[in-house]
Design a protein around this motif. Structure first.
Motif, PDB file in Angstrom:
ATOM      1  N   LEU A   1       0.815  -1.210   0.000  1.00 28.69           N
ATOM      2  CA  LEU A   1       0.000   0.000   0.000  1.00 28.69           C
ATOM      3  C   LEU A   1       0.854   1.268   0.000  1.00 28.69           C
ATOM      4  O   LEU A   1       0.641   2.175  -0.805  1.00 28.69           O
ATOM      5  N   ARG A   2       1.813   1.323   0.892  1.00 28.09           N
ATOM      6  CA  ARG A   2       2.649   2.513   0.987  1.00 28.09           C
ATOM      7  C   ARG A   2       3.427   2.736  -0.311  1.00 28.09           C
ATOM      8  O   ARG A   2       3.537   3.856  -0.801  1.00 28.09           O
ATOM      9  N   GLN A   3       3.942   1.669  -0.876  1.00 29.46           N
ATOM     10  CA  GLN A   3       4.672   1.774  -2.145  1.00 29.46           C
ATOM     11  C   GLN A   3       3.762   2.329  -3.235  1.00 29.46           C
ATOM     12  O   GLN A   3       4.169   3.193  -4.020  1.00 29.46           O
ATOM     13  N   ALA A   4       2.533   1.869  -3.273  1.00 24.75           N
ATOM     14  CA  ALA A   4       1.583   2.365  -4.280  1.00 24.75           C
ATOM     15  C   ALA A   4       1.408   3.870  -4.139  1.00 24.75           C
ATOM     16  O   ALA A   4       1.473   4.614  -5.124  1.00 24.75           O
ATOM     17  N   GLY A   5       1.197   4.336  -2.916  1.00 21.91           N
ATOM     18  CA  GLY A   5       1.015   5.765  -2.686  1.00 21.91           C
ATOM     19  C   GLY A   5       2.252   6.567  -3.039  1.00 21.91           C
ATOM     20  O   GLY A   5       2.158   7.628  -3.663  1.00 21.91           O
ATOM     21  N   LEU A   6       3.414   6.071  -2.662  1.00 19.52           N
ATOM     22  CA  LEU A   6       4.654   6.787  -2.962  1.00 19.52           C
ATOM     23  C   LEU A   6       4.900   6.851  -4.467  1.00 19.52           C
ATOM     24  O   LEU A   6       5.351   7.872  -4.991  1.00 19.52           O
ATOM     25  N   GLU A   7       4.587   5.765  -5.160  1.00 17.64           N
ATOM     26  CA  GLU A   7       4.740   5.772  -6.613  1.00 17.64           C
ATOM     27  C   GLU A   7       3.737   6.732  -7.261  1.00 17.64           C
ATOM     28  O   GLU A   7       4.059   7.390  -8.255  1.00 17.64           O
ATOM     29  N   MET A   8       2.559   6.835  -6.685  1.00 18.39           N
ATOM     30  CA  MET A   8       1.583   7.798  -7.203  1.00 18.39           C
ATOM     31  C   MET A   8       2.088   9.221  -7.002  1.00 18.39           C
ATOM     32  O   MET A   8       1.860  10.088  -7.845  1.00 18.39           O
ATOM     33  N   LEU A   9       2.800   9.452  -5.912  1.00 15.17           N
ATOM     34  CA  LEU A   9       3.394  10.773  -5.688  1.00 15.17           C
ATOM     35  C   LEU A   9       4.435  11.101  -6.759  1.00 15.17           C
ATOM     36  O   LEU A   9       4.673  12.267  -7.061  1.00 15.17           O
ATOM     37  N   GLU A  10       5.037  10.073  -7.322  1.00 12.16           N
ATOM     38  CA  GLU A  10       6.011  10.260  -8.403  1.00 12.16           C
ATOM     39  C   GLU A  10       5.323  10.420  -9.759  1.00 12.16           C
ATOM     40  O   GLU A  10       5.991  10.561 -10.775  1.00 12.16           O
ATOM     41  N   GLY A  11       3.999  10.338  -9.762  1.00 11.19           N
ATOM     42  CA  GLY A  11       3.249  10.499 -11.009  1.00 11.19           C
ATOM     43  C   GLY A  11       2.853   9.194 -11.672  1.00 11.19           C
ATOM     44  O   GLY A  11       2.212   9.190 -12.722  1.00 11.19           O
ATOM     45  N   LYS A  12       3.213   8.079 -11.073  1.00 14.67           N
ATOM     46  CA  LYS A  12       2.887   6.775 -11.646  1.00 14.67           C
ATOM     47  C   LYS A  12       1.464   6.358 -11.266  1.00 14.67           C
ATOM     48  O   LYS A  12       0.930   6.788 -10.250  1.00 14.67           O
ATOM     49  N   HIS A  13       0.885   5.500 -12.060  1.00 17.22           N
ATOM     50  CA  HIS A  13      -0.370   4.774 -11.778  1.00 17.22           C
ATOM     51  C   HIS A  13      -1.648   5.602 -11.853  1.00 17.22           C
ATOM     52  O   HIS A  13      -2.733   5.046 -11.711  1.00 17.22           O
ATOM     53  N   TRP A  14      -1.571   6.904 -12.053  1.00 16.36           N
ATOM     54  CA  TRP A  14      -2.789   7.708 -12.064  1.00 16.36           C
ATOM     55  C   TRP A  14      -3.703   7.322 -13.229  1.00 16.36           C
ATOM     56  O   TRP A  14      -4.920   7.274 -13.061  1.00 16.36           O
ATOM     57  N   GLU A  15      -3.125   7.051 -14.389  1.00 19.04           N
ATOM     58  CA  GLU A  15      -3.951   6.636 -15.535  1.00 19.04           C
ATOM     59  C   GLU A  15      -4.670   5.332 -15.226  1.00 19.04           C
ATOM     60  O   GLU A  15      -5.839   5.153 -15.588  1.00 19.04           O
ATOM     61  N   ASP A  16      -3.966   4.427 -14.549  1.00 21.04           N
ATOM     62  CA  ASP A  16      -4.595   3.166 -14.149  1.00 21.04           C
ATOM     63  C   ASP A  16      -5.734   3.416 -13.170  1.00 21.04           C
ATOM     64  O   ASP A  16      -6.792   2.788 -13.259  1.00 21.04           O
ATOM     65  N   ALA A  17      -5.517   4.329 -12.240  1.00 24.78           N
ATOM     66  CA  ALA A  17      -6.553   4.637 -11.257  1.00 24.78           C
ATOM     67  C   ALA A  17      -7.785   5.187 -11.947  1.00 24.78           C
ATOM     68  O   ALA A  17      -8.916   4.778 -11.649  1.00 24.78           O
ATOM     69  N   VAL A  18      -7.579   6.102 -12.868  1.00 24.91           N
ATOM     70  CA  VAL A  18      -8.720   6.675 -13.612  1.00 24.91           C
ATOM     71  C   VAL A  18      -9.447   5.568 -14.366  1.00 24.91           C
ATOM     72  O   VAL A  18     -10.670   5.489 -14.334  1.00 24.91           O
ATOM     73  N   ALA A  19      -8.708   4.675 -14.992  1.00 27.84           N
ATOM     74  CA  ALA A  19      -9.325   3.580 -15.760  1.00 27.84           C
ATOM     75  C   ALA A  19     -10.109   2.648 -14.846  1.00 27.84           C
ATOM     76  O   ALA A  19     -11.220   2.212 -15.182  1.00 27.84           O
ATOM     77  N   ILE A  20      -9.557   2.353 -13.682  1.00 33.27           N
ATOM     78  CA  ILE A  20     -10.240   1.461 -12.742  1.00 33.27           C
ATOM     79  C   ILE A  20     -11.577   2.052 -12.321  1.00 33.27           C
ATOM     80  O   ILE A  20     -12.616   1.381 -12.346  1.00 33.27           O
ATOM     81  N   PHE A  21     -11.572   3.305 -11.937  1.00 33.75           N
ATOM     82  CA  PHE A  21     -12.787   3.902 -11.382  1.00 33.75           C
ATOM     83  C   PHE A  21     -13.746   4.428 -12.428  1.00 33.75           C
ATOM     84  O   PHE A  21     -14.932   4.480 -12.191  1.00 33.75           O
ATOM     85  N   ARG A  22     -13.271   4.797 -13.561  1.00 41.69           N
ATOM     86  CA  ARG A  22     -14.156   5.250 -14.617  1.00 41.69           C
ATOM     87  C   ARG A  22     -14.749   4.073 -15.371  1.00 41.69           C
ATOM     88  O   ARG A  22     -15.773   4.169 -16.003  1.00 41.69           O
ATOM     89  N   GLY A  23     -14.059   2.929 -15.299  1.00 44.18           N
ATOM     90  CA  GLY A  23     -14.534   1.747 -16.004  1.00 44.18           C
ATOM     91  C   GLY A  23     -15.595   0.986 -15.231  1.00 44.18           C
ATOM     92  O   GLY A  23     -16.095  -0.021 -15.687  1.00 44.18           O
ATOM     93  N   GLY A  24     -15.929   1.468 -14.046  1.00 44.87           N
ATOM     94  CA  GLY A  24     -16.990   0.823 -13.274  1.00 44.87           C
ATOM     95  C   GLY A  24     -16.492  -0.336 -12.422  1.00 44.87           C
ATOM     96  O   GLY A  24     -17.261  -1.009 -11.769  1.00 44.87           O
ATOM     97  N   ASN A  25     -15.192  -0.590 -12.412  1.00 47.88           N
ATOM     98  CA  ASN A  25     -14.635  -1.684 -11.596  1.00 47.88           C
ATOM     99  C   ASN A  25     -14.312  -1.177 -10.206  1.00 47.88           C
ATOM    100  O   ASN A  25     -13.181  -1.095  -9.813  1.00 47.88           O
ATOM    101  N   GLN A  26     -15.333  -0.817  -9.470  1.00 46.06           N
ATOM    102  CA  GLN A  26     -15.108  -0.213  -8.166  1.00 46.06           C
ATOM    103  C   GLN A  26     -15.238  -1.259  -7.103  1.00 46.06           C
ATOM    104  O   GLN A  26     -15.006  -1.150  -6.008  1.00 46.06           O
TER     105      GLN A  26
END
Length: 125
Positions: free
Chosen positions: A100-125
């Motif tokens: 979990l912490r690694q995920a957040g820290l990587e998001m702070l570096e700009g990583k994974h945001w596109e994936d996050a948008v795809a996950i939540f916009r795609g209805g896979n909540q």
């Protein structure tokens, strides 16, 4: 007592519809009514949040305030705050199979945001 008044007691009248219920039925009625009373509050909590609430959740997840603020801002910028920023970080952690912490820290570096948008916009909540 000064300033008090006598109230007509209508307790017996108001309880007539409950008189024939068993203790178990009364308990069940109480919990049904309590659930009905709390449901609007739960719905409000599900559909409304604030940056302050989201930062507080991230702090409890182990992020510092200096880390929480930009994570919340990143979620706001991408229209994800309503999903819960902690939830967004959690989902990235699960999707990427990283802590979990690694995920957040990587998001702070700009990583994974596109994936996050795809996950939540795609209805896979």
């Amino acid at each position: 007592m000064k300033g008090s008044f006598k109230r007509d007691d209508d307790y017996n009248e108001r309880r007539k519809h409950l008189a024939n219920l068993s203790d178990e039925e009364l308990k069940q009625r109480f919990w049904d009514l309590a659930e009905k009373a709390v449901e609007p509050l739960l719905e409000l909590a599900r559909t409304h949040t604030t940056p302050s609430v989201e930062r507080s959740i991230l702090l409890r997840m182990g992020f510092s305030s200096l880390e929480a603020k930009p994570l919340v801002e990143g979620a706001i910028d991408r229209g994800l705050i309503s999903k819960g920023v902690g939830h967004v970080v959690y989902r990235i952690s699960k999707e990427k199979n990283i802590p979990l912490r690694q995920a957040g820290l990587e998001m702070l570096e700009g990583k994974h945001w596109e994936d996050a948008v795809a996950i939540f916009r795609g209805g896979n909540q």
